[in-house]
Design a protein around this motif. Structure first.
Motif, PDB file in Angstrom:
ATOM      1  N   LEU A  58       0.795  -1.227   0.000  1.00 12.00           N
ATOM      2  CA  LEU A  58       0.000   0.000   0.000  1.00 12.00           C
ATOM      3  C   LEU A  58       0.830   1.280   0.000  1.00 12.00           C
ATOM      4  CD1 LEU A  58      -2.614  -1.170   2.663  1.00 12.00           C
ATOM      5  CD2 LEU A  58      -2.906  -1.127   0.167  1.00 12.00           C
ATOM      6  N   CYS A  59       2.048   1.213   0.508  1.00 15.85           N
ATOM      7  CA  CYS A  59       2.854   2.427   0.699  1.00 15.85           C
ATOM      8  C   CYS A  59       4.249   2.291   0.079  1.00 15.85           C
ATOM      9  CB  CYS A  59       2.961   2.752   2.182  1.00 15.85           C
ATOM     10  SG  CYS A  59       1.374   2.871   3.024  1.00 15.85           S
ATOM     11  N   ALA A  60       4.349   1.577  -1.018  1.00 18.55           N
ATOM     12  CA  ALA A  60       5.653   1.289  -1.630  1.00 18.55           C
ATOM     13  C   ALA A  60       6.421   2.554  -2.005  1.00 18.55           C
ATOM     14  CB  ALA A  60       5.470   0.401  -2.851  1.00 18.55           C
ATOM     15  N   GLY A  61       5.746   3.574  -2.488  1.00 25.49           N
ATOM     16  CA  GLY A  61       6.428   4.784  -2.929  1.00 25.49           C
ATOM     17  C   GLY A  61       6.642   5.825  -1.848  1.00 25.49           C
ATOM     18  N   VAL A  62       6.270   5.511  -0.614  1.00 20.14           N
ATOM     19  CA  VAL A  62       6.358   6.486   0.474  1.00 20.14           C
ATOM     20  C   VAL A  62       7.736   6.395   1.132  1.00 20.14           C
ATOM     21  CG1 VAL A  62       5.376   7.202   2.691  1.00 20.14           C
ATOM     22  CG2 VAL A  62       3.878   6.381   0.867  1.00 20.14           C
ATOM     23  N   GLN A  63       8.394   7.542   1.274  1.00 23.41           N
ATOM     24  CA  GLN A  63       9.706   7.581   1.928  1.00 23.41           C
ATOM     25  C   GLN A  63       9.513   7.492   3.439  1.00 23.41           C
ATOM     26  OE1 GLN A  63      11.976  11.050   1.018  1.00 23.41           O
ATOM     27  NE2 GLN A  63      13.727  10.423   2.255  1.00 23.41           N
ATOM     28  N   PRO A  64      10.203   6.546   4.104  1.00 21.91           N
ATOM     29  CA  PRO A  64      10.068   6.421   5.561  1.00 21.91           C
ATOM     30  C   PRO A  64      10.585   7.651   6.294  1.00 21.91           C
ATOM     31  CG  PRO A  64      11.131   4.479   4.615  1.00 21.91           C
ATOM     32  CD  PRO A  64      11.047   5.507   3.537  1.00 21.91           C
ATOM     33  N   ILE A  69       4.820   6.870   6.744  1.00 26.53           N
ATOM     34  CA  ILE A  69       4.291   5.513   6.594  1.00 26.53           C
ATOM     35  C   ILE A  69       3.005   5.372   7.400  1.00 26.53           C
ATOM     36  CG2 ILE A  69       4.732   3.055   7.040  1.00 26.53           C
ATOM     37  CD1 ILE A  69       6.439   4.013   4.768  1.00 26.53           C
ATOM     38  N   VAL A  70       2.994   5.897   8.602  1.00 28.87           N
ATOM     39  CA  VAL A  70       1.792   5.837   9.442  1.00 28.87           C
ATOM     40  C   VAL A  70       0.636   6.558   8.763  1.00 28.87           C
ATOM     41  CG1 VAL A  70       0.796   6.524  11.666  1.00 28.87           C
ATOM     42  CG2 VAL A  70       3.120   5.624  11.572  1.00 28.87           C
ATOM     43  N   GLN A  71       0.908   7.726   8.207  1.00 31.87           N
ATOM     44  CA  GLN A  71      -0.137   8.471   7.493  1.00 31.87           C
ATOM     45  C   GLN A  71      -0.658   7.676   6.309  1.00 31.87           C
ATOM     46  OE1 GLN A  71       1.802  12.171   6.536  1.00 31.87           O
ATOM     47  NE2 GLN A  71       1.320  13.107   8.504  1.00 31.87           N
TER      48      GLN A  71
END
Length: 97
Positions: A58-64, A69-71
């Motif tokens: 669901l969050c592959a493109g999100v930078q940690p 990630i929580v958002q």
């Protein structure tokens, strides 16, 4: 030439008050950090195990970092697996205690 000798002062218990006031909170904080860090590490392991696949899907493109990630997981809450949801609820209940 004789150098002047320093003035000797008598020891008073109150002379230790300020150093004790500074040292006590620092000591308490230092002793409590390892337990908190261990619990935090255990929680991270539990989340990674239960939610790792969901995060990748669901969050592959999100930078940690910065709570991104929580958002992302909150934004996709309806798509999160039941195992991840139950682990998150259990960890939230643990923190509340």
């Amino acid at each position: 030439m004789i150098s002047p000798s320093p003035i000797k002062r008598r020891f008073r218990p109150r002379d230790l008050l300020l150093p004790a006031m500074i040292a006590a909170p620092a000591l308490i904080a230092a002793l409590s950090v390892p337990a908190h860090a261990q619990m935090n590490g255990q929680a991270q392991q539990a989340i990674q195990k239960a939610c790792g696949a969901d995060i990748q899907k669901l969050c592959a493109g999100v930078q940690p970092g910065g709570g991104r990630i929580v958002q992302c997981m909150k934004a996709h809450e309806a798509q999160v697996s039941e195992g991840c949801k139950s682990t998150m609820a259990a960890l939230k209940a643990q923190r509340a205690q």
